[in-house]
Design a protein around this motif. Structure first.
Motif, mmCIF file in Angstrom:
data_model
loop_
_atom_site.group_PDB
_atom_site.id
_atom_site.type_symbol
_atom_site.label_atom_id
_atom_site.label_comp_id
_atom_site.label_asym_id
_atom_site.label_seq_id
_atom_site.Cartn_x
_atom_site.Cartn_y
_atom_site.Cartn_z
ATOM 1 N N LEU A 135 0.863 -1.187 0.000
ATOM 2 C CA LEU A 135 0.000 0.000 0.000
ATOM 3 C C LEU A 135 0.890 1.224 0.000
ATOM 4 C CD1 LEU A 135 -2.879 1.199 0.175
ATOM 5 C CD2 LEU A 135 -2.562 1.295 2.662
ATOM 6 N N TYR A 136 0.594 2.162 -0.892
ATOM 7 C CA TYR A 136 1.396 3.370 -1.059
ATOM 8 C C TYR A 136 0.487 4.586 -0.943
ATOM 9 C CZ TYR A 136 4.189 6.895 -3.621
ATOM 10 O OH TYR A 136 4.873 8.018 -4.004
ATOM 11 N N GLY A 137 0.895 5.566 -0.148
ATOM 12 C CA GLY A 137 0.118 6.793 -0.079
ATOM 13 C C GLY A 137 -0.081 7.290 1.324
ATOM 14 N N GLY A 138 -1.216 7.898 1.551
ATOM 15 C CA GLY A 138 -1.527 8.476 2.852
ATOM 16 C C GLY A 138 -2.111 9.855 2.692
ATOM 17 N N ALA A 139 -1.377 10.760 2.038
ATOM 18 C CA ALA A 139 -1.855 12.124 1.856
ATOM 19 C C ALA A 139 -2.078 12.419 0.382
ATOM 20 C CB ALA A 139 -0.839 13.112 2.451
ATOM 21 N N ALA A 140 -2.719 13.562 0.124
ATOM 22 C CA ALA A 140 -2.972 13.963 -1.259
ATOM 23 C C ALA A 140 -1.705 14.527 -1.881
ATOM 24 C CB ALA A 140 -4.084 15.009 -1.304
ATOM 25 N N GLY A 141 -1.590 14.390 -3.191
ATOM 26 C CA GLY A 141 -0.485 15.019 -3.902
ATOM 27 C C GLY A 141 0.821 14.277 -3.837
ATOM 28 N N GLY A 142 0.796 13.021 -3.382
ATOM 29 C CA GLY A 142 2.031 12.256 -3.273
ATOM 30 C C GLY A 142 2.458 11.577 -4.558
#
Length: 481
Positions: A28-35
């Motif tokens: 899983l990759y991510g968490g916040a917007a704009g990454g």
């Protein structure tokens, strides 16, 4: 003339970690917007397609409009036409080396049938928290093939939405981030899975790679004010989209839930405290029983839980009795009205079966919106004063033992219904909150100022009288067991 093809993509450092992490089962990759999550997905898929001739991948979005905007349109613009061709009718890329990337959406259980015989080397989910856990786990069975290629699932997401709880449990809560964890797989009852041939535990290798907008300097260089716009969002959305905070998210129904405040370590419940049981009926969905104690100061404690699927009514009542010490006496057992439904083949209701086993039930008030409001009153966090030190602290009138792990998972996972914003949206984990709502509706709204918390005696008297009036109806099923 040179045959050299230039790939118009230079990964950022965090994207590079995502691309290079392949010795896993699930990522899983991510968490916040704009990454840069979607951009990383489409280029990672292209790299795999070119590296492994004849391979097959699929990229999912929840809806077709989302798929069209974020994946289809982007790949048509940036994938070099010398490498492959996009088939508009099939929504898939076919490359010159025989590899295929399908672009699809998945928004209901009916879509499982579309993939009954499918085989994929890599499955990719965009915005994983928009999907239900059952869809994700079903597609794991489609990760197969005869080629010796590496096979895995790579997903991206922000916190929030309907799948927040299961995604957080599967990837975020398993341990240190950016580290591969070997996770023991379990069945839907929570029992460990073992390999049918070797008898060895079934282990999955999972990793979460966090990303924030600061990890995408190319975006900030092109749009310096993007981060400022994220800072101006309401608190919950700001924590989710700017900070990648997994403990709170936009759309969360019980935003007041706080583990440090609502969750307490177990202690021996005094015998003189009032005790109750709250039940939600189910077979394919879990049967739920909650044990709740009321302290003299009006604080309620959820101190024991039971949630299990595929139980017959006779098994449900036996488990309730087994988990209820003989030293405990209960004021009443409030239950979903479906316990009073007769099946087409039986002349007896589940409520009657419970009564025969000395677990008499009273019918819950099933007003959803008012019920959730009443439950929110119990969960409400307020300022309290330590009368010894004079210090202020945060407190609540509903606390949960740390051993009730399913309740702790379920309550903060509830989200607002898009069409009826005052209601909770249907959710795979909503059965425990439903049972707790039944109990809350059987009580008065709590008064924190006076600590005067009590049952509604007239209402309970009426309900008990209703139950007593039904005793004559029980004569026809005497000796059923």
């Amino acid at each position: 003339m040179s045959n050299r093809i230039v790939i118009p993509y230079k990964p950022q450092p965090r994207q590079q970690v995502y691309h290079q992490t392949n010795d896993i089962d699930e990522l899983l990759y991510g968490g916040a917007a704009g990454g840069g999550k979607s951009e990383a997905t489409i280029w990672d898929a292209l790299k795999y397609a070119l590296q492994y001739p004849g391979s097959r991948q699929i990229i999912f979005r929840r809806t077709f409009p989302d798929l069209q905007r974020s994946i289809i349109a982007r790949t048509i613009v940036v994938y070099p036409k010398e490498l492959g061709k996009y088939n508009q009718s099939k929504h898939e890329w076919l490359f010159t080396n025989g590899s295929v990337i399908e672009l699809a959406y998945f928004d209901s259980d009916m879509h499982k049938a579309n993939y009954a015989g499918a085989e994929y080397d890599v499955i990719r989910w965009e915005e994983l928290t928009h999907f239900e856990e059952g869809w994700y786990t079903f597609m794991l069975s489609r990760l197969r093939g005869s080629t010796p290629y590496p096979r895995y699932v790579k997903s991206t997401t922000n916190p929030g939405s309907i799948g927040h709880a299961w995604v957080k449990k599967r990837f975020i809560d398993i341990g240190e981030w950016e580290k591969v964890h070997e996770v023991q797989e379990t069945d839907d009852q929570g029992d460990p899975l073992v390999h049918p041939d070797t008898g060895e535990p079934v282990i999955s290798r999972r990793i979460f790679i966090p990303a924030k907008v600061q990890d995408n300097p190319a975006l900030l260089e092109a749009d310096p004010n993007y981060i400022v716009r994220l800072m101006q969002l309401p608190e919950q959305e700001r924590k989710q989209l700017l900070d990648g905070d997994w403990d709170t998210f936009a759309g969360q129904y019980f935003g007041e839930f706080s583990r440090p405040i609502h969750v307490v370590e177990p202690f021996d419940i005094p015998q003189e405290w009032e005790k109750f049981r709250a039940l939600d009926e189910g077979y394919t969905d879990p049967f739920v029983c909650l044990w709740i104690a009321l302290a003299p100061d009006g604080t309620a404690y959820l101190y024991r839980e039971l949630a299990k699927t595929k139980l017959l009514t006779s098994e449900q009542v036996e488990l309730v009795r087994l988990n209820s010490p003989v030293t405990e006496e209960y004021e009443y057992n409030v239950a979903d009205t479906s316990f009073w439904n007769k099946s087409k083949t039986e002349r007896i209701t589940p409520a009657e079966i419970f009564a025969q086993k000395n677990v008499p039930l009273i019918q819950a008030k099933k007003e959803r919106v008012n019920g959730w409001k009443r439950m929110r009153e119990w969960l409400h966090v307020y300022d309290a004063i330590d009368h010894v030190t004079g210090n202020r602290y945060k407190d609540t009138k509903l606390k949960i033992f740390s051993t009730c792990i399913k309740a702790i998972e379920a309550i903060p996972a509830m989200v607002h219904d898009d069409r009826h914003v005052e209601d909770v949206a249907a959710h795979p984990l909503d059965h425990i909150p439903d049972a707790l709502r039944y109990w809350c509706m059987s009580r008065h709204t709590p008064s924190k100022a006076t600590g005067a918390w009590s049952a509604n005696p007239d209402e309970l008297k009426d309900r008990r009288q209703d139950f007593d009036d039904d005793d004559d109806d029980m004569s026809e099923v005497e000796g059923f067991w």
